[in-house]
Design an enzyme around this catalytic site. Structure first.
Site, PDB file in Angstrom:
ATOM      1  N   ASP A   1     -39.530  -2.012 -23.622  1.00 18.27           N
ATOM      2  CA  ASP A   1     -38.343  -3.095 -24.447  1.00 18.27           C
ATOM      3  C   ASP A   1     -37.890  -3.394 -23.291  1.00 18.27           C
ATOM      4  O   ASP A   1     -38.172  -4.261 -22.037  1.00 18.27           O
ATOM      5  CB  ASP A   1     -37.109  -2.152 -24.405  1.00 18.27           C
ATOM      6  CG  ASP A   1     -35.822  -3.265 -25.533  1.00 18.27           C
ATOM      7  OD1 ASP A   1     -36.156  -3.836 -26.331  1.00 18.27           O
ATOM      8  OD2 ASP A   1     -35.134  -3.822 -24.703  1.00 18.27           O
ATOM      9  N   SER A   2     -37.674  -5.588 -23.045  1.00 16.85           N
ATOM     10  CA  SER A   2     -37.211  -6.093 -22.744  1.00 16.85           C
ATOM     11  C   SER A   2     -36.012  -5.964 -21.960  1.00 16.85           C
ATOM     12  O   SER A   2     -35.549  -6.705 -21.326  1.00 16.85           O
ATOM     13  CB  SER A   2     -37.315  -7.375 -23.609  1.00 16.85           C
ATOM     14  OG  SER A   2     -36.121  -7.270 -24.713  1.00 16.85           O
TER      15      SER A   2
ATOM     16  N   CYS B   1     -39.053  -3.296 -28.655  1.00 14.48           N
ATOM     17  CA  CYS B   1     -38.465  -4.212 -28.776  1.00 14.48           C
ATOM     18  C   CYS B   1     -38.856  -5.232 -29.893  1.00 14.48           C
ATOM     19  O   CYS B   1     -40.679  -5.307 -30.385  1.00 14.48           O
ATOM     20  CB  CYS B   1     -39.195  -4.765 -27.451  1.00 14.48           C
ATOM     21  SG  CYS B   1     -38.958  -7.252 -27.174  1.00 14.48           S
TER      22      CYS B   1
ATOM     23  N   GLU C   1     -25.879  -6.214 -23.286  1.00 10.66           N
ATOM     24  CA  GLU C   1     -26.358  -6.080 -21.807  1.00 10.66           C
ATOM     25  C   GLU C   1     -25.227  -6.370 -20.844  1.00 10.66           C
ATOM     26  O   GLU C   1     -25.533  -5.452 -20.100  1.00 10.66           O
ATOM     27  CB  GLU C   1     -27.200  -6.848 -21.893  1.00 10.66           C
ATOM     28  CG  GLU C   1     -28.559  -7.386 -22.613  1.00 10.66           C
ATOM     29  CD  GLU C   1     -29.740  -6.100 -22.223  1.00 10.66           C
ATOM     30  OE1 GLU C   1     -29.801  -5.837 -20.663  1.00 10.66           O
ATOM     31  OE2 GLU C   1     -31.325  -6.033 -22.408  1.00 10.66           O
TER      32      GLU C   1
ATOM     33  N   CYS D   1     -33.296  -5.254 -34.566  1.00  8.24           N
ATOM     34  CA  CYS D   1     -33.051  -5.443 -33.010  1.00  8.24           C
ATOM     35  C   CYS D   1     -32.627  -3.844 -32.482  1.00  8.24           C
ATOM     36  O   CYS D   1     -31.082  -3.229 -32.862  1.00  8.24           O
ATOM     37  CB  CYS D   1     -32.373  -6.600 -32.248  1.00  8.24           C
ATOM     38  SG  CYS D   1     -32.454  -6.118 -30.180  1.00  8.24           S
TER      39      CYS D   1
ATOM     40  N   HIS E   1     -31.210  -2.865 -29.915  1.00 13.62           N
ATOM     41  CA  HIS E   1     -29.291  -3.048 -28.978  1.00 13.62           C
ATOM     42  C   HIS E   1     -29.116  -2.783 -29.873  1.00 13.62           C
ATOM     43  O   HIS E   1     -27.441  -2.185 -29.467  1.00 13.62           O
ATOM     44  CB  HIS E   1     -30.126  -4.981 -28.035  1.00 13.62           C
ATOM     45  CG  HIS E   1     -30.674  -4.960 -27.042  1.00 13.62           C
ATOM     46  ND1 HIS E   1     -31.995  -5.173 -27.137  1.00 13.62           N
ATOM     47  CD2 HIS E   1     -30.360  -4.816 -25.910  1.00 13.62           C
ATOM     48  CE1 HIS E   1     -31.761  -5.258 -26.014  1.00 13.62           C
ATOM     49  NE2 HIS E   1     -30.915  -4.953 -24.998  1.00 13.62           N
TER      50      HIS E   1
END
Length: 278
Positions: free
Chosen positions: A11-12, A74, A159, A193, A195
């Site tokens: 993942d990024s 991702c 994040e 996404c 996240h």
């Protein structure tokens, strides 16, 4: 005999850990190696060429660690880099290895969740602008009406850990209102996404109770299980010692471990790596 290796999860940032957690729950016996490119995150607003470059560097680094199979957990990388990697990069450099994404498995089943045939897709700018979900869902469910909404501030909030604060509710509601303004018939919303599951509680709080909110973790985990069943030649190349390794391109590994442990659901101890040296 070729040495067996771990399944790579990329993942990024740290969002892919929500998918990784579901994969481990579904397939606990395998070895896994997770890489988060936190040092260069977020990917969402970057160009196709830059995302391909970063993703391919990370994929090659994971290949060098012995991963014969990598999951791009991702959506942005899956939307902007996967096709080039699969069609151009792998055949010429690593024809015996495989890289899979998260968009197609999700598109294959998302139509099963909706009754009105209107769904919403929440994603990064990169994912939305790529049109990947529109194309993939059209392929499997041509009768669906797909309404997309970019949420560029959600990944930075997550994040940084600020997603827990009350101030985050403003930005959650803002993007949901923009999505729902597109159609009163939306009855299913896809979190496109990895996240976004950490915002699921806030998301549901700002939606009518009849709207389903669908994450990708269980969908991708089941898809991987099906893939390994269909490809025993790959399954035989995977180590099964229940090993878990975590790497990040962020030099502050303590900061990564703190936030990543919340995504994964257990304590994580990571190692810094520079994928550009591969």
């Amino acid at each position: 005999m070729t040495a067996k290796g771990p399944i790579g999860i990329f993942d990024s940032g740290i969002g892919g850990l929500t998918v990784f957690r579901s994969i481990v729950e579904k397939l606990p016996a395998y070895d896994y190696l997770y890489l988060g490119d936190n040092g260069r995150a977020p990917y969402g607003n970057r160009s196709f060429n830059t995302i391909h470059q970063y993703t391919w560097e990370c994929v090659q680094w994971m290949f060098a660690q012995g991963c014969p199979l990598i999951i791009l957990a991702c959506n942005t990388a899956s939307a902007k880099a996967l096709r080039t990697i699969q069609q151009n990069d792998l055949p010429t450099t690593h024809p015996d290895k495989r890289v899979l994404g998260v968009i197609r498995p999700t598109a294959e089943v998302i139509g099963d969740y909706t009754k009105t045939r209107h769904i919403g897709v929440l994603g990064t700018n990169g994912t939305v602008q790529s049109g990947s979900y529109l194309l993939e869902i059209e392929h499997f469910f041509p009768d669906l009406k797909v309404h997309q909404q970019a949420c560029p501030l959600w990944v930075p909030l997550i994040e940084s850990g600020d997603y827990k604060n009350e101030g985050a509710d403003y930005f959650v509601k803002q993007y949901l209102d923009e999505l729902m303004a597109q159609s009163n018939d939306i009855d299913t919303i896809l979190l496109a996404c990895t996240h976004y599951p950490l915002l699921q509680g806030k998301i549901k709080a700002h939606l009518p109770s009849h709207i389903k909110v669908v994450g990708q973790g269980d969908i991708v985990a089941q898809s991987l299980a099906d893939y390994l069943h269909r490809h025993p030649e790959m399954e035989q190349r995977l180590a099964q010692d229940r090993s878990r390794q975590f790497f990040t391109t962020m030099d502050n590994t303590a900061e990564f471990d703190k936030h990543a442990s919340e995504f994964f659901g257990s304590i994580i101890k990571s190692t810094f790596t520079d994928v550009r040296q591969c």
